[in-house]
Design an enzyme around this catalytic site. Structure first.
Site, mmCIF file in Angstrom:
data_model
loop_
_atom_site.group_PDB
_atom_site.id
_atom_site.type_symbol
_atom_site.label_atom_id
_atom_site.label_comp_id
_atom_site.label_asym_id
_atom_site.label_seq_id
_atom_site.Cartn_x
_atom_site.Cartn_y
_atom_site.Cartn_z
ATOM 1 N N HIS A 78 6.600 0.449 19.344
ATOM 2 C CA HIS A 78 5.599 1.063 18.449
ATOM 3 C C HIS A 78 5.909 2.548 18.204
ATOM 4 O O HIS A 78 5.153 3.422 18.626
ATOM 5 C CB HIS A 78 4.180 0.889 19.017
ATOM 6 C CG HIS A 78 3.116 1.084 17.970
ATOM 7 N ND1 HIS A 78 1.901 0.449 18.018
ATOM 8 C CD2 HIS A 78 3.076 1.848 16.839
ATOM 9 C CE1 HIS A 78 1.164 0.815 16.983
ATOM 10 N NE2 HIS A 78 1.853 1.669 16.255
ATOM 11 N N ARG A 131 0.683 -4.231 12.402
ATOM 12 C CA ARG A 131 -0.019 -4.537 13.647
ATOM 13 C C ARG A 131 0.445 -5.905 14.130
ATOM 14 O O ARG A 131 0.641 -6.824 13.312
ATOM 15 C CB ARG A 131 -1.536 -4.593 13.413
ATOM 16 C CG ARG A 131 -2.185 -3.258 13.216
ATOM 17 C CD ARG A 131 -2.208 -2.429 14.512
ATOM 18 N NE ARG A 131 -2.865 -1.147 14.316
ATOM 19 C CZ ARG A 131 -2.217 0.001 14.074
ATOM 20 N NH1 ARG A 131 -0.896 0.037 14.006
ATOM 21 N NH2 ARG A 131 -2.888 1.118 13.920
ATOM 22 N N ASP A 146 8.084 -3.703 15.661
ATOM 23 C CA ASP A 146 7.674 -2.420 16.243
ATOM 24 C C ASP A 146 6.295 -2.546 16.879
ATOM 25 O O ASP A 146 5.852 -1.637 17.560
ATOM 26 C CB ASP A 146 7.655 -1.337 15.149
ATOM 27 C CG ASP A 146 7.413 0.068 15.714
ATOM 28 O OD1 ASP A 146 8.005 0.375 16.776
ATOM 29 O OD2 ASP A 146 6.641 0.836 15.122
ATOM 30 N N GLY A 152 6.778 3.720 14.937
ATOM 31 C CA GLY A 152 6.832 3.935 13.480
ATOM 32 C C GLY A 152 6.611 5.388 13.072
ATOM 33 O O GLY A 152 7.320 5.922 12.220
ATOM 34 N N GLY A 183 0.868 -1.185 0.000
ATOM 35 C CA GLY A 183 0.000 0.000 0.000
ATOM 36 C C GLY A 183 0.897 1.224 0.000
ATOM 37 O O GLY A 183 2.002 1.200 -0.536
ATOM 38 N N ARG A 184 0.406 2.276 0.652
ATOM 39 C CA ARG A 184 1.181 3.525 0.644
ATOM 40 C C ARG A 184 2.488 3.380 1.409
ATOM 41 O O ARG A 184 3.528 3.861 0.972
ATOM 42 C CB ARG A 184 0.324 4.651 1.225
ATOM 43 C CG ARG A 184 -0.858 4.954 0.324
ATOM 44 C CD ARG A 184 -1.800 5.949 0.942
ATOM 45 N NE ARG A 184 -2.617 5.332 1.968
ATOM 46 C CZ ARG A 184 -3.884 5.678 2.213
ATOM 47 N NH1 ARG A 184 -4.449 6.617 1.514
ATOM 48 N NH2 ARG A 184 -4.561 5.096 3.161
ATOM 49 N N ILE A 185 2.444 2.699 2.559
ATOM 50 C CA ILE A 185 3.671 2.507 3.342
ATOM 51 C C ILE A 185 4.553 1.458 2.669
ATOM 52 O O ILE A 185 5.770 1.643 2.539
ATOM 53 C CB ILE A 185 3.320 2.114 4.792
ATOM 54 C CG1 ILE A 185 2.636 3.298 5.499
ATOM 55 C CG2 ILE A 185 4.573 1.672 5.556
ATOM 56 C CD1 ILE A 185 2.058 2.983 6.871
ATOM 57 N N GLU A 241 0.010 -4.796 23.147
ATOM 58 C CA GLU A 241 0.900 -3.695 23.545
ATOM 59 C C GLU A 241 0.398 -3.069 24.838
ATOM 60 O O GLU A 241 -0.819 -2.964 25.026
ATOM 61 C CB GLU A 241 0.938 -2.650 22.428
ATOM 62 C CG GLU A 241 1.593 -3.222 21.190
ATOM 63 C CD GLU A 241 1.552 -2.279 19.999
ATOM 64 O OE1 GLU A 241 1.161 -1.114 20.167
ATOM 65 O OE2 GLU A 241 1.917 -2.723 18.909
ATOM 66 N N ARG A 298 -3.888 -8.903 -1.698
ATOM 67 C CA ARG A 298 -4.984 -9.801 -2.106
ATOM 68 C C ARG A 298 -5.048 -9.910 -3.619
ATOM 69 O O ARG A 298 -5.292 -10.953 -4.180
ATOM 70 C CB ARG A 298 -6.322 -9.296 -1.548
ATOM 71 C CG ARG A 298 -6.583 -9.810 -0.148
ATOM 72 C CD ARG A 298 -7.821 -9.222 0.424
ATOM 73 N NE ARG A 298 -7.701 -7.757 0.503
ATOM 74 C CZ ARG A 298 -8.626 -6.961 1.012
ATOM 75 N NH1 ARG A 298 -9.750 -7.466 1.466
ATOM 76 N NH2 ARG A 298 -8.450 -5.660 1.075
HETATM 77 C C1 8YV Z 1 0.537 5.627 16.042
HETATM 78 C C2 8YV Z 1 -0.150 3.888 14.288
HETATM 79 O O1 8YV Z 1 1.497 5.204 16.954
HETATM 80 O O2 8YV Z 1 -0.882 5.274 12.558
HETATM 81 C C3 8YV Z 1 -1.016 4.208 13.127
HETATM 82 O O3 8YV Z 1 -1.860 3.380 12.770
HETATM 83 O O4 8YV Z 1 -0.187 2.820 14.793
HETATM 84 C C4 8YV Z 1 0.826 4.899 14.790
HETATM 85 O O5 8YV Z 1 1.084 5.862 13.861
HETATM 86 C C5 8YV Z 1 -0.784 5.528 16.659
HETATM 87 O O6 8YV Z 1 -1.781 6.002 15.846
HETATM 88 C C6 8YV Z 1 -0.816 6.318 17.955
HETATM 89 O O7 8YV Z 1 -1.932 6.016 18.613
#
Ligand code: 8YV
Length: 309
Positions: A276, A229, A253, A278, A150-152, A258, A172
């Site tokens: 976490h 995730r 990460d 990112g 995707g974008r990331i 969590e 998919r």
């Molecule tokens: C953040 C994330 O840590 O964007 C997301 O989906 O998991 C992270 O960028 C999160 O949103 C902070 O709550």
């Protein structure tokens, strides 16, 4: 002034700006039940994040709810279906975090291969000159598999070109006009890859997608990286694959529960563990806050979200 229910703290700056412009009810600072009993009828907007989510039960309790604005790109803990049945739009903060999450994924990949965190501990522990650090593995020229282009995922793939890596991906469905090779089977992608980076969304559709057979296919020399995730990887299977040496290493990460990290991972030298982070840079977090505010203002002024999920 709009009555906003805020489900968890964001930065000081964010909390202050939100409270200056609206009537904000910070649920974590109050007795949640008492707060809802008193104010549920008046709440028009929920402000939340990928961390705090928003349940169907809460949506049901808010008869005047008109919008949900979330901080973060992932919205798996928000019951979007429940919001949709009430016609309530949900916004997230896509794109502004692509670069930082992709940078971190690549950092984890290099750290795992070149043992940077392990070598740092080695120096700090006074072992340089006394003991031998095992050799790491080359990054350049290797095979990179991406689960979720995707974008990331695309930003991760772009970074790999400087390392002359071959890239294949699994989604998919294949992406139209995409230059990277599509692999219809995640299992086959893992078998082909030296490094497999997980960058797909979380949620029920992707739960435990990376299971024991996928990890075995990645193999004893393979490295698994996760910036998406925790739920996408079967975590107990990951722990046992690493314990048995069926998987070479992991850079994580994100985790299933969590901030809990499976204790066995803490002892493993071939695993890099991050809390976490990112999107956790000054620049990106500011951009995420601004995009949340832009969504909120656009909704309140024109009834339109800029980045609705
Ligand atoms: C953040 C994330 O840590 O964007 C997301 O989906 O998991 C992270 O960028 C999160 O949103 C902070 O709550």
């Amino acid at each position: 002034m709009t009555c906003i229910l805020q489900l968890g703290p964001l930065s000081e700056r964010f909390n202050r700006t939100l409270a200056a412009e609206h009537e904000v009810l910070p649920i974590w600072q109050a007795d949640a039940e008492a707060l809802l009993a008193e104010h549920a009828q008046r709440i028009e907007v929920v402000v939340t994040s990928a961390r705090f989510g928003c349940s169907a039960a809460l949506i049901e309790r808010l008869p005047r709810l008109r919008a949900i604005c979330s901080f973060g790109v992932g919205y798996d803990p928000i019951d979007v279906a429940a919001a949709r049945t009430r016609g309530i739009p949900v916004s997230n903060t896509p794109d502004v975090l692509n670069d930082c999450v992709a940078d971190l994924a690549f950092g984890l990949l290099i750290d795992c291969a070149r043992q940077m965190s392990r070598a740092d501990r080695f120096v700090r522990d006074g072992n340089w000159g006394r003991a031998q650090l095992p050799l790491g593995h080359r990054v350049s020229g290797k095979r990179l598999g991406i689960l979720g282009l995707g974008r990331i995922g695309a930003a991760i793939a772009r970074r790999s070109s400087g390392f002359e890596m071959q890239v294949r991906y699994h989604n998919r469905r294949p992406l139209a006009g995409c230059d990277y090779a599509y692999e219809a089977s995640l299992h086959e992608l893992a078998r082909w890859s030296d490094f497999l980076i997980v960058a797909c969304p979380g949620g029920e559709n992707t739960r435990n997608l990376v299971d024991r057979p996928v990890m075995d296919a990645l193999g004893s020399q393979g490295v698994l990286i996760n910036v998406s995730r925790g739920s996408v990887i079967d975590e107990p299977a990951l722990v046992s694959a690493l314990q048995d040496g069926r998987l070479g290493g992991a850079g994580l990460d994100v985790y299933v529960h969590e901030p809990q990290v499976p204790p066995a991972l803490l002892e493993m030298p071939n695993v890099v563990l991050l809390p976490h982070i990112g999107s956790a840079t000054e620049e990106t977090r500011l951009a995420m806050e601004e995009l949340l505010f832009d969504n909120l203002r656009s909704f309140l002024e024109r009834g339109e979200m800029l980045t609705a999920v």
